[in-house]
Scaffold this motif. Structure first.
Motif, PDB file in Angstrom:
ATOM      1  N   THR A 378      62.207 -26.913  76.158  1.00 23.62           N
ATOM      2  CA  THR A 378      63.012 -27.217  74.780  1.00 23.62           C
ATOM      3  C   THR A 378      61.578 -27.793  74.137  1.00 23.62           C
ATOM      4  N   SER A 383      62.678 -21.247  68.531  1.00 26.03           N
ATOM      5  CA  SER A 383      63.406 -21.184  67.382  1.00 26.03           C
ATOM      6  C   SER A 383      62.460 -20.801  66.260  1.00 26.03           C
ATOM      7  N   SER A 384      61.378 -21.648  66.357  1.00 31.77           N
ATOM      8  CA  SER A 384      60.459 -21.562  65.458  1.00 31.77           C
ATOM      9  C   SER A 384      60.084 -19.823  65.458  1.00 31.77           C
TER      10      SER A 384
HETATM   11  N1  LIG Z   1      62.892 -28.428  60.639  1.00 30.32           N
HETATM   12  C1  LIG Z   1      61.855 -28.847  61.524  1.00 30.32           C
HETATM   13  N2  LIG Z   1      61.233 -29.585  60.837  1.00 30.32           N
HETATM   14  C2  LIG Z   1      60.064 -30.148  61.649  1.00 30.32           C
HETATM   15  N3  LIG Z   1      59.784 -30.079  62.963  1.00 30.32           N
HETATM   16  C3  LIG Z   1      60.589 -28.964  63.466  1.00 30.32           C
HETATM   17  C4  LIG Z   1      61.516 -28.343  62.723  1.00 30.32           C
HETATM   18  N4  LIG Z   1      62.152 -27.677  63.574  1.00 30.32           N
HETATM   19  C5  LIG Z   1      61.441 -27.668  64.988  1.00 30.32           C
HETATM   20  N5  LIG Z   1      60.392 -28.827  64.789  1.00 30.32           N
HETATM   21  C6  LIG Z   1      59.642 -28.956  65.788  1.00 30.32           C
HETATM   22  O1  LIG Z   1      58.896 -27.705  66.171  1.00 30.32           O
HETATM   23  C7  LIG Z   1      58.736 -27.660  67.493  1.00 30.32           C
HETATM   24  C8  LIG Z   1      59.266 -26.496  67.981  1.00 30.32           C
HETATM   25  O2  LIG Z   1      60.650 -26.251  67.801  1.00 30.32           O
HETATM   26  P1  LIG Z   1      61.501 -25.322  68.087  1.00 30.32           P
HETATM   27  O3  LIG Z   1      62.802 -25.549  67.587  1.00 30.32           O
HETATM   28  O4  LIG Z   1      61.050 -24.028  67.841  1.00 30.32           O
HETATM   29  O5  LIG Z   1      61.714 -25.338  69.717  1.00 30.32           O
HETATM   30  P2  LIG Z   1      62.797 -24.562  70.765  1.00 30.32           P
HETATM   31  O6  LIG Z   1      61.890 -23.930  71.767  1.00 30.32           O
HETATM   32  O7  LIG Z   1      63.449 -23.564  69.970  1.00 30.32           O
HETATM   33  O8  LIG Z   1      63.656 -25.674  71.222  1.00 30.32           O
HETATM   34  P3  LIG Z   1      65.013 -25.686  71.888  1.00 30.32           P
HETATM   35  O9  LIG Z   1      65.064 -25.078  73.229  1.00 30.32           O
HETATM   36  O10 LIG Z   1      65.334 -27.094  72.158  1.00 30.32           O
HETATM   37  O11 LIG Z   1      65.716 -25.197  70.834  1.00 30.32           O
HETATM   38  C9  LIG Z   1      59.222 -29.185  68.151  1.00 30.32           C
HETATM   39  O12 LIG Z   1      58.289 -30.028  68.302  1.00 30.32           O
HETATM   40  C10 LIG Z   1      60.145 -29.449  66.914  1.00 30.32           C
HETATM   41  O13 LIG Z   1      60.203 -30.992  67.174  1.00 30.32           O
END
Ligand SMILES: Nc1ncnc2c1ncn2[C@@H]1O[C@H](COP(=O)(O)OP(=O)(O)OP(=O)(O)O)[C@@H](O)[C@H]1O
Length: 576
Positions: A378, A383-384
């Motif tokens: 996580t 998602s980014s």
């Molecule tokens: N809208 C946002 N504004 C600021 N920071 C964000 C935002 N969305 C995500 N982040 C930050 O960017 C980083 C990557 O987040 P991301 O959502 O891409 O992770 P992920 O691998 O999809 O996580 P998960 O499996 O929990 O969904 C994290 O540190 C998160 O806190």
């Protein structure tokens, strides 16, 4: 005041209605003043004519009688059409304003909109835009009409008595200029506060309604209600103070009009006694002086609330003036050449200027038709990655290519046609299952819709006629897993070469998950699939697995290749 300029310009786009409204207001007001003035003269002239039989016979009752009737009809009819036209102009402007504001919101995209709360944006879209009706209806039209009417009436009075004309001018300046200025000053802070409190109250009430279940569980209902009540009490206090100011200005205006009337009576009596004007003219002038205050009467209230209108305009300008998070070219600079291909080179991305990198030098290549599973802890940036591909955000460094060309070279329509996205959280709309599915493919036949429901194992669980099943507000009549699957079915239905899925099987049991993933992959032969998941039980069904960590790719390979590496992160994740 500068904040209002864009909206005045918007009004001018409807100048036909705007000027017709002003003209009708002017004519209606003149008819109202003419009615009182002529009636005043007619009543006193008739009374004087009745003193002797001869004068009574010579007096022409018909022409002024017709004039009084004409003014009365003109005032009534004019008032009706004036209301119709001025409201038409206002509603046209408000309708245009609403779609203009919505288009501005759309351009900002998630990158900029996350700075605003959704309830606050809704408040701007509805209440702030409504507050702007004050601009034309209560400020612009009455001010210009009052100016024109005052000049005409003062010139008319001056023909009989320059002294009464001067007195009327001074009284009009006090009632129509000084009083509105004082009212604006007095209401400046309160009007602004009222608008902001109203917005705050709506935000709190929405949170209270939406978060009801959690607030009940954690015992926060009473505190939330008390907070909302505190804002409401503050709002009521400002409303009371505003009402006091309006009452005071109305009283002062009545006093000014009364004093002007008494002054006109004193001056006029002297003129009658010295034979400068006829006795009947005295009543006419007196009624005329009293009637002209009708023109300036709405101004103090309008200016008292001007700060509210200005604040509403500033709040709208704040959103509309924000620079777009992502800018699309109006037309495609390049056309897709390899549909479904993804290529990212040394991409760095962060959400805000000072935030840490969410993607750090990430490079990735996906061939058309490939089915790729993206894994990672996580917060690792999965998602980014989707946010970049969908261009909700742009990278600060590196290149993002889709279908063979940079994503920046596509118009928004072309980019959206390239991919179907199931994001987190899913957004469903109140209505039937078919309504929600049709968003992705409006011409889809019922059998196509049923087929896609079958792919996600939803065809058997929503009654005899699943397409007509009403899902409720945001899918409230569905379970969490059903909601996800309906959104997944919608994403599948969109005929795009690339399907991007962010945890589509979250909340499903292992058996349903396996069936859904199999259904999705089978129906996506030839389409590229990029799927994010924390679950590995179906990993073998994918062509390739990519593992992310701290924003970059740390492993990539087929499931077999990664499984053969004893120390691979993939194996560590499988062992958990
Ligand atoms: N809208 C946002 N504004 C600021 N920071 C964000 C935002 N969305 C995500 N982040 C930050 O960017 C980083 C990557 O987040 P991301 O959502 O891409 O992770 P992920 O691998 O999809 O996580 P998960 O499996 O929990 O969904 C994290 O540190 C998160 O806190």
């Amino acid at each position: 005041m500068k904040a209002l300029l864009p909206f005045v310009r918007m009004l001018l786009a409807h100048r036909g209605w705007v000027f017709a409204g002003m003209l009708l207001s002017l004519l209606t007001l003149l008819a109202a003043i003419g009615l009182l003035t002529l009636s005043g003269w007619f009543i006193s002239a008739s009374a004087l004519a009745g003193v002797s039989v001869l004068s009574a016979r010579q007096f022409n009752y018909f022409t002024p009688g017709a004039g009084v009737r004409g003014f009365a009809i003109a005032r009534t009819v004019g008032r009706y059409f004036e209301r119709v036209t001025t409201h038409e102009a206002t509603f046209r402007m408000l309708a245009e304003l609403r779609s203009w504001f919505y288009r501005r919101l759309e351009v900002l995209g998630p990158a900029r909109l996350q700075a605003f709360r959704s309830a606050d944006l809704l408040n701007r879209l509805v209440a702030d835009i409504n507050a702007l009706d004050n601009l034309y209806l209560r400020v612009l039209v009455p001010t210009l009409v009052a100016l024109a009417v005052s000049i005409l009436v003062v010139l008319f009075i001056a023909r009989y008595s320059p002294a009464i004309a001067l007195l009327t001018t001074v009284a009009l300046l006090l009632a129509g200029v000084l009083l509105p200025m004082l009212a604006q000053y007095a209401g400046r802070r309160l009007g602004r506060l009222q608008l902001l409190l109203l917005s705050r109250l709506r935000v709190r009430l929405l949170a209270l309604v939406q978060g009801q279940a959690d607030l009940h569980i954690y015992g926060g209902v009473d505190t939330s209600i008390q907070e909302a009540q505190a804002v409401e009490r503050q709002l009521q206090r400002t409303q009371l103070r505003m009402a006091l100011i309006s009452g005071l200005t109305t009283a002062v205006l009545t006093i000014i009009a009364g004093v002007a009337g008494v002054g006109a009576l004193v001056l006029g009596t002297e003129l009658v006694l010295s034979d400068v004007i006829a006795p009947a003219h005295l009543a006419m002038l007196l009624f005329c002086v009293l009637a002209v205050f009708e023109a300036v009467a709405p101004l103090p209230l309008a200016y008292q609330y001007l700060s509210k209108t200005i604040t509403a305009a500033e709040r709208l300008n704040e959103v509309s003036g924000a620079s777009a998070g992502v800018c699309y070219p109006d037309a495609d600079l390049e056309v897709p050449v390899i549909p479904g291909q993804i290529m990212l080179r040394d991409v760095c991305m962060r959400y805000t200027e000072h935030a840490p990198l969410a993607l750090d030098q990430l490079s990735l290549s996906v061939a058309p038709g490939e089915h790729v599973l993206v894994l990672g802890h996580t917060g690792s940036g999965k998602s980014s990655l989707i946010n970049l591909l969908a261009r909700f955000y742009d990278p600060e460094a590196g290149a993002v290519e889709l279908s063979g060309c940079p994503v920046r070279s596509y118009s928004e329509t072309t980019l959206r046609a390239q991919m179907s996205v199931l994001s987190q959280p899913v957004q469903l709309f109140a209505g039937s299952v078919a309504d929600n599915l049709s968003l992705a493919l409006p011409d889809a036949s019922p059998s196509e819709l049923l087929e896609v429901l079958r792919r996600v194992c939803l065809d058997q669980v929503l009654g005899d006629n699943p397409l007509e099943y009403q899902i409720g507000e945001s899918g409230s009549r569905l379970s969490g897993g059903q909601r996800k699957r309906l959104a997944l079915a919608r994403a599948l239905l969109k005929p795009s070469p690339l399907l991007v899925l962010d945890e589509p099987t979250e909340g499903l049991d292992a058996v349903t998950e396996a069936a859904v993933i199999k259904g999705v992959l089978d129906s996506c032969q030839g389409r590229t699939v990029l799927m994010i998941s924390h679950h590995l039980q179906m990993a073998n069904h994918f062509d390739r697995i990519i593992v992310l960590d701290r924003g970059c790719v740390i492993e990539a390979g087929t499931p077999v290749e990664l499984a053969e590496r004893p120390d691979s992160r993939y194996n560590q994740l499988r062992a958990l």
